[in-house]
Design a protein around this motif. Structure first.
Motif, PDB file in Angstrom:
ATOM      1  N   GLU A 123      49.562 -50.678  14.395  1.00  0.00           N
ATOM      2  CA  GLU A 123      50.208 -49.509  14.993  1.00  0.00           C
ATOM      3  C   GLU A 123      50.511 -48.442  13.950  1.00  0.00           C
ATOM      4  O   GLU A 123      50.410 -47.248  14.219  1.00  0.00           O
ATOM      5  CB  GLU A 123      51.505 -49.917  15.691  1.00  0.00           C
ATOM      6  N   LYS A 155      56.447 -58.048  23.405  1.00  0.00           N
ATOM      7  CA  LYS A 155      55.222 -57.244  23.522  1.00  0.00           C
ATOM      8  C   LYS A 155      54.989 -56.377  22.290  1.00  0.00           C
ATOM      9  O   LYS A 155      53.858 -56.222  21.837  1.00  0.00           O
ATOM     10  CB  LYS A 155      55.267 -56.367  24.774  1.00  0.00           C
ATOM     11  N   ASP A 156      56.045 -55.812  21.742  1.00  0.00           N
ATOM     12  CA  ASP A 156      55.934 -54.992  20.528  1.00  0.00           C
ATOM     13  C   ASP A 156      56.078 -55.899  19.309  1.00  0.00           C
ATOM     14  O   ASP A 156      57.075 -55.854  18.585  1.00  0.00           O
ATOM     15  CB  ASP A 156      57.002 -53.898  20.534  1.00  0.00           C
ATOM     16  N   GLN A 158      54.710 -56.200  16.317  1.00  0.00           N
ATOM     17  CA  GLN A 158      54.873 -55.657  14.972  1.00  0.00           C
ATOM     18  C   GLN A 158      56.281 -55.096  14.796  1.00  0.00           C
ATOM     19  O   GLN A 158      56.913 -55.266  13.742  1.00  0.00           O
ATOM     20  CB  GLN A 158      53.814 -54.590  14.709  1.00  0.00           C
ATOM     21  N   GLN A 159      56.785 -54.438  15.815  1.00  0.00           N
ATOM     22  CA  GLN A 159      58.162 -53.957  15.774  1.00  0.00           C
ATOM     23  C   GLN A 159      59.136 -55.108  15.622  1.00  0.00           C
ATOM     24  O   GLN A 159      60.091 -55.038  14.828  1.00  0.00           O
ATOM     25  CB  GLN A 159      58.468 -53.176  17.057  1.00  0.00           C
ATOM     26  N   THR A 181      57.198 -61.531  26.977  1.00  0.00           N
ATOM     27  CA  THR A 181      56.712 -60.371  27.722  1.00  0.00           C
ATOM     28  C   THR A 181      56.702 -60.651  29.219  1.00  0.00           C
ATOM     29  O   THR A 181      56.270 -61.718  29.662  1.00  0.00           O
ATOM     30  CB  THR A 181      55.284 -60.026  27.262  1.00  0.00           C
ATOM     31  N   SER A 191      55.193 -51.867  31.009  1.00  0.00           N
ATOM     32  CA  SER A 191      55.405 -50.829  30.010  1.00  0.00           C
ATOM     33  C   SER A 191      55.786 -49.535  30.711  1.00  0.00           C
ATOM     34  O   SER A 191      55.278 -49.242  31.802  1.00  0.00           O
ATOM     35  CB  SER A 191      54.124 -50.606  29.192  1.00  0.00           C
ATOM     36  N   ILE A 279      49.570 -51.464  24.256  1.00  0.00           N
ATOM     37  CA  ILE A 279      49.508 -52.559  23.300  1.00  0.00           C
ATOM     38  C   ILE A 279      49.891 -53.855  23.997  1.00  0.00           C
ATOM     39  O   ILE A 279      50.508 -53.853  25.069  1.00  0.00           O
ATOM     40  CB  ILE A 279      50.434 -52.323  22.089  1.00  0.00           C
ATOM     41  N   THR A 281      50.220 -58.501  23.051  1.00  0.00           N
ATOM     42  CA  THR A 281      50.207 -59.549  22.029  1.00  0.00           C
ATOM     43  C   THR A 281      50.280 -60.919  22.683  1.00  0.00           C
ATOM     44  O   THR A 281      50.720 -61.052  23.835  1.00  0.00           O
ATOM     45  CB  THR A 281      51.395 -59.371  21.061  1.00  0.00           C
TER      46      THR A 281
END
Length: 289
Positions: A123, A155-156, A158-159, A181, A191, A279, A281
């Motif tokens: 991202e 879901k996020d 990397q965050q 998620t 989302s 996005i 995951t």
């Protein structure tokens, strides 16, 4: 039906936090940018299980949007969001940007929180500076709200990794909770950006969960390269979708795993469906040797 109390200022938050501390009550924070859906409400529900009082922040953070991104058109639906939180949250913190970043009006500057090397991958590579903006606002919200618990969605991914790292590095006394998620019947992750999709694009968005499923199945008998390729191939049947990346990362470092890796991996994927960027995951417990 009990609706949350809406707070707009740091002073109101400080008064709330002082009262809760005096009463010995714990506070959970669910940070959001609004346009709430069932995925957000799952976070709020989990927060309710973990603390006495639940605060949901609603703030569209300008620092995490780059040039040409959708900051101006990002949905702002405070009234309906507050209504959706009835019986779920106790307070909504809905500040103006000047309240979060007082240096804009001559106050003390808010220190930036650089995301480091991981913030430049995936991202971060697609959206330079995005995670610096995310971590800066998260650190600011933690400072304002002073939660005992913070709840984020998987879901996020990397965050989630970077916020967990932030909490560890600056030694915040916060319990960090990650909620799985929430998905539609066809597997598409909920989302706020899904509302941008027309009917044909919404159907095509199933490419992302299908790719994750293909990768998960391949992991049972393939290694790193075969698992990655299986996920990428799944996009071939979705001409409306433009894959930006699909890769396998080590969940302890968020770096791409080398060939021969046999431990847990996280599959991360981003794609554009029409003009909307999505996005997703999936965690895989172990790759085939």
């Amino acid at each position: 039906m009990s609706t949350p109390v809406v707070l707009h200022t740091a002073a109101e938050l400080a008064e709330l936090r002082a009262r809760l501390t005096a009463e010995g009550r714990t506070l959970a924070l669910v940070p959001t940018m609004g346009a709430l859906h069932q995925g957000h409400l799952a976070l709020v529900s989990r927060a309710r299980e973990l603390a006495d009082v639940v605060v949901v922040s609603i703030f569209v953070n300008p620092l995490q949007f780059g040039p040409g991104e959708d900051f101006d058109r990002y949905p702002r639906t405070l009234d309906s969001d507050v209504a959706a939180l009835a019986e779920a949250a106790d307070y909504v913190f809905a500040p103006d940007a000047d309240e979060v970043y007082p240096d804009r009006v001559g106050g003390e500057a808010v220190p930036a929180q650089p995301a480091g090397p991981v913030g430049d991958l995936f991202e971060g590579a697609s959206r330079p500076g995005h995670f610096d903006g995310v971590l800066t606002v998260v650190a600011r919200l933690f400072d304002l709200v002073k939660p005992d618990v913070a709840v984020f969605g998987q879901k996020d991914a990397q965050q989630v990794f970077l916020v967990r790292q932030l909490i560890t590095e600056i030694k915040l006394p916060i319990t960090f909770e990650v909620v799985p998620t929430v998905r539609e019947e066809d597997g598409v992750a909920l989302s706020s950006r899904n509302r941008y999709l027309n009917e044909e694009e919404r159907a095509a968005a199933a490419a992302l969960p299908h790719a994750l499923l293909a990768a998960s199945h391949a992991a049972l008998h393939e290694g790193v390269q075969g698992t990655r390729e299986a996920g990428i191939r799944a996009f071939e049947q979705y001409p409306l979708v433009r894959l930006e990346y699909l890769d396998l990362v080590d969940p302890t470092t968020f770096l791409p795993v080398p060939d021969g890796h046999q431990g847990p991996v996280t599959v991360v994927v981003a794609a554009k469906v029409g003009n909307t960027r999505l996005i997703d995951t999936e965690n895989i417990e172990r790759l085939h040797a």
